[in-house]
Design an enzyme around this catalytic site. Structure first.
Site, PDB file in Angstrom:
ATOM      1  N   HIS A  91       0.859  -1.191   0.000  1.00  0.00           N
ATOM      2  CA  HIS A  91       0.000   0.000   0.000  1.00  0.00           C
ATOM      3  C   HIS A  91       0.889   1.234   0.000  1.00  0.00           C
ATOM      4  CE1 HIS A  91      -3.370   2.643   0.936  1.00  0.00           C
ATOM      5  NE2 HIS A  91      -2.556   3.240   1.794  1.00  0.00           N
ATOM      6  N   ASP A 170     -15.128   2.056   7.356  1.00  0.00           N
ATOM      7  CA  ASP A 170     -14.077   3.011   6.974  1.00  0.00           C
ATOM      8  C   ASP A 170     -14.583   3.966   5.903  1.00  0.00           C
ATOM      9  OD1 ASP A 170     -11.387   4.165   6.685  1.00  0.00           O
ATOM     10  OD2 ASP A 170     -11.581   3.288   4.706  1.00  0.00           O
ATOM     11  N   ARG A 177     -14.692  12.217   8.209  1.00  0.00           N
ATOM     12  CA  ARG A 177     -13.438  12.900   8.615  1.00  0.00           C
ATOM     13  C   ARG A 177     -13.044  13.954   7.595  1.00  0.00           C
ATOM     14  NH1 ARG A 177      -9.685   8.298   8.496  1.00  0.00           N
ATOM     15  NH2 ARG A 177      -8.098   9.856   8.877  1.00  0.00           N
ATOM     16  N   SER A 192      -7.790   3.388   9.248  1.00  0.00           N
ATOM     17  CA  SER A 192      -8.446   3.498   7.943  1.00  0.00           C
ATOM     18  C   SER A 192      -7.692   2.672   6.897  1.00  0.00           C
ATOM     19  CB  SER A 192      -8.487   4.981   7.550  1.00  0.00           C
ATOM     20  OG  SER A 192      -8.906   5.131   6.237  1.00  0.00           O
ATOM     21  N   LYS A 196      -8.953  -1.714   5.600  1.00  0.00           N
ATOM     22  CA  LYS A 196      -9.237  -2.142   4.216  1.00  0.00           C
ATOM     23  C   LYS A 196      -8.265  -3.225   3.788  1.00  0.00           C
ATOM     24  CE  LYS A 196      -8.797   2.189   2.983  1.00  0.00           C
ATOM     25  NZ  LYS A 196      -9.083   3.585   3.131  1.00  0.00           N
TER      26      LYS A 196
HETATM   27  N1  URA Z   1      -5.826   7.082   3.193  1.00  0.00           N
HETATM   28  C1  URA Z   1      -6.769   6.313   3.783  1.00  0.00           C
HETATM   29  O1  URA Z   1      -7.167   5.283   3.254  1.00  0.00           O
HETATM   30  N2  URA Z   1      -7.265   6.725   4.965  1.00  0.00           N
HETATM   31  C2  URA Z   1      -6.868   7.852   5.599  1.00  0.00           C
HETATM   32  O2  URA Z   1      -7.351   8.139   6.673  1.00  0.00           O
HETATM   33  C3  URA Z   1      -5.883   8.629   4.967  1.00  0.00           C
HETATM   34  C4  URA Z   1      -5.371   8.221   3.758  1.00  0.00           C
END
Ligand code: URA
Length: 443
Positions: A91, A170, A177, A192, A196
């Protein structure tokens, strides 16, 4: 008869107040909030207040892990039954010109480590892997969880988008947010990102935490704090995680824009392409193979280089493209990908050396050209983009090309051209070379 334990209930305002006053929440309390929010029993206003309390008060590693697991468990957690290899993903926290996933995923899969990759779309100045993949004619990223699992078992790699079944808490929490000034909290970002990724059913995860002007984290200290939180929380959740802090003070490679970046990623699979893209792909690939079971870093690198040079990585990408409905000929012939019909050259205003490139500004210009989006429901144009010809450290002559804008029409491009020119700092002295990989965080 065995009695089923009933989950305890709590008063949401009291949980918010507890966090507001700096007291830790228990795993059960955090799970209650997330489950209630997913089910609609905890109001958005309450979740926003909770996010603000976390932003000011922070969370302990234990609380962060509890939030991550509760968000992961808000939807389907994929199980790869019968998979013989370890499943490892990568990621990136997002940058400009970051097309690494498109060459890294097939390369690592060609080396025998499964890569179940769920990616996102571009938002703001950073591009998204899904938009780059969809620049391939016919390529579908919206398959079901069952199709994703089957493809990982058959090909060792699938490149899909997030479905509504993956970490739905999320998705809603991030949207909240985003509009309440509560994105910049390390525990919330950690939960977050990881919720995922952990829902993909991984054994290992490698994080590319970008640092610099084009990144989410502008300083090395902030990037290190995020990487440490991600590595620690991933481990608490039972997944091996390592992170590389990598430079995003200049765009990665030369290509910005969807088809443009896909073409560059395929060039790297052909053993060509920019040295920084190849180097970062190999550095992240070494980390992925290590989490996939390879003991030696040097041997991991040799295995990656062999799969690149003998064409296995290319063949793997062709198989993935075909399996997901795309035209596999584009992998061998990347010039089949779309390119906008007109080019606008951005000339250097004076001779000297490129000292810096404001990559965020280039990302924003690409968005303004239609390569990215400012609202999540907008479509992108795969053909438009920017090619950067001069990178930090390169010498330029007055009038030589710093970049080319690939546009549908040359009308109204003067302001874009000026913005791109303004993103380059040119000085009399060559800047000291900057390392691409700044630091590794593995424990
Ligand atoms: N990317 C994400 O998936 N979540 C966040 O909170 C910030 C960046």
């Amino acid at each position: 008869m065995a009695s089923r334990r009933r989950a305890r209930t709590f008063l949401v305002p009291e949980l918010i107040a507890k966090k507001r006053d700096g007291q830790p929440l228990s795993e059960e309390e955090i799970a209650f909030l997330v489950t209630g929010f997913t089910a609609g029993a905890v109001m958005a206003e309450q979740m926003a207040a909770f996010a603000m309390a976390v932003l000011f008060r922070g969370m302990s590693p234990r609380e962060t892990a509890a939030l991550t697991l509760a968000m992961r468990d808000s939807g389907t957690v994929i199980r790869h039954r019968g998979l013989r290899q370890r499943a490892v993903d990568k990621h990136s926290t997002g940058g400009v010109g970051d097309k690494i996933s498109l060459c890294l995923a097939p390369l690592v899969a060609a080396c025998g480590v499964a890569v179940p990759m769920v990616s996102g779309r571009g938002l703001g100045h950073t591009g998204g892997t899904l938009d780059k993949l969809e620049a391939i004619p016919g390529f579908r990223t919206d398959g079901s969880v069952a199709a994703f699992r089957d493809q990982v078992r058959e090909l060792g790699c699938a490149l899909f988008g997030q479905t509504a079944e993956i970490a739905p808490a999320d998705k809603r929490f991030y949207a909240l947010r985003d509009v309440t000034g509560t994105v910049e909290s390390i525990p919330l970002i950690t939960a977050s990102i990881l919720s995922k990724k952990l829902a993909e059913g991984l054994d290992g995860l490698v994080l590319d935490v970008k640092v610099g002007s084009g990144a989410f984290m502008k300083t090395r200290e902030d990037a290190r704090a995020l990487a440490t939180s991600l590595v620690r929380t991933g481990r608490k959740a039972g997944v091996a995680v390592s992170a590389l802090l990598t430079d995003m003070d200049a765009p990665l490679g030369h290509a910005i824009g969807n088809a443009n970046e896909t073409r560059e990623a395929f060039a790297v699979l052909h053993g060509e392409g920019p040295a920084d893209v190849r180097e970062l792909m190999l550095a992240l690939g070494v980390e992925m193979l290590r989490l996939g079971g390879e003991r030696s870093r040097a041997q991991a690198r040799r295995r990656l280089e062999a799969a690149l040079s003998d064409g296995r990585a290319l063949a793997k990408m062709e198989a993935i493209v075909a399996a997901q409905g795309g035209d596999p000929r584009v992998v061998g012939e990347p010039d089949r990908l779309a390119v906008a019909p007109k080019g606008v050259v951005v000339p250097a205003p004076r001779r000297g050396f490129v000292r810096r490139i404001e990559s965020k500004e280039l990302g924003l210009v690409a968005v303004a050209m239609g390569a990215g989006r400012t609202r999540s429901d907008q479509a992108v144009d795969p053909a438009v983009g920017i090619t950067v010809h001069a990178k930090p450290g390169d010498a330029v002559a007055e009038g030589s090309a710093l970049a080319t804008l690939h546009v549908r029409s040359r009308r109204n491009t003067a302001a874009l051209r000026d913005r791109v020119a303004g993103a380059f700092s040119i000085g009399a002295r060559r800047p000291a070379p900057r390392p691409l990989v700044l630091e590794a965080i593995r424990r």
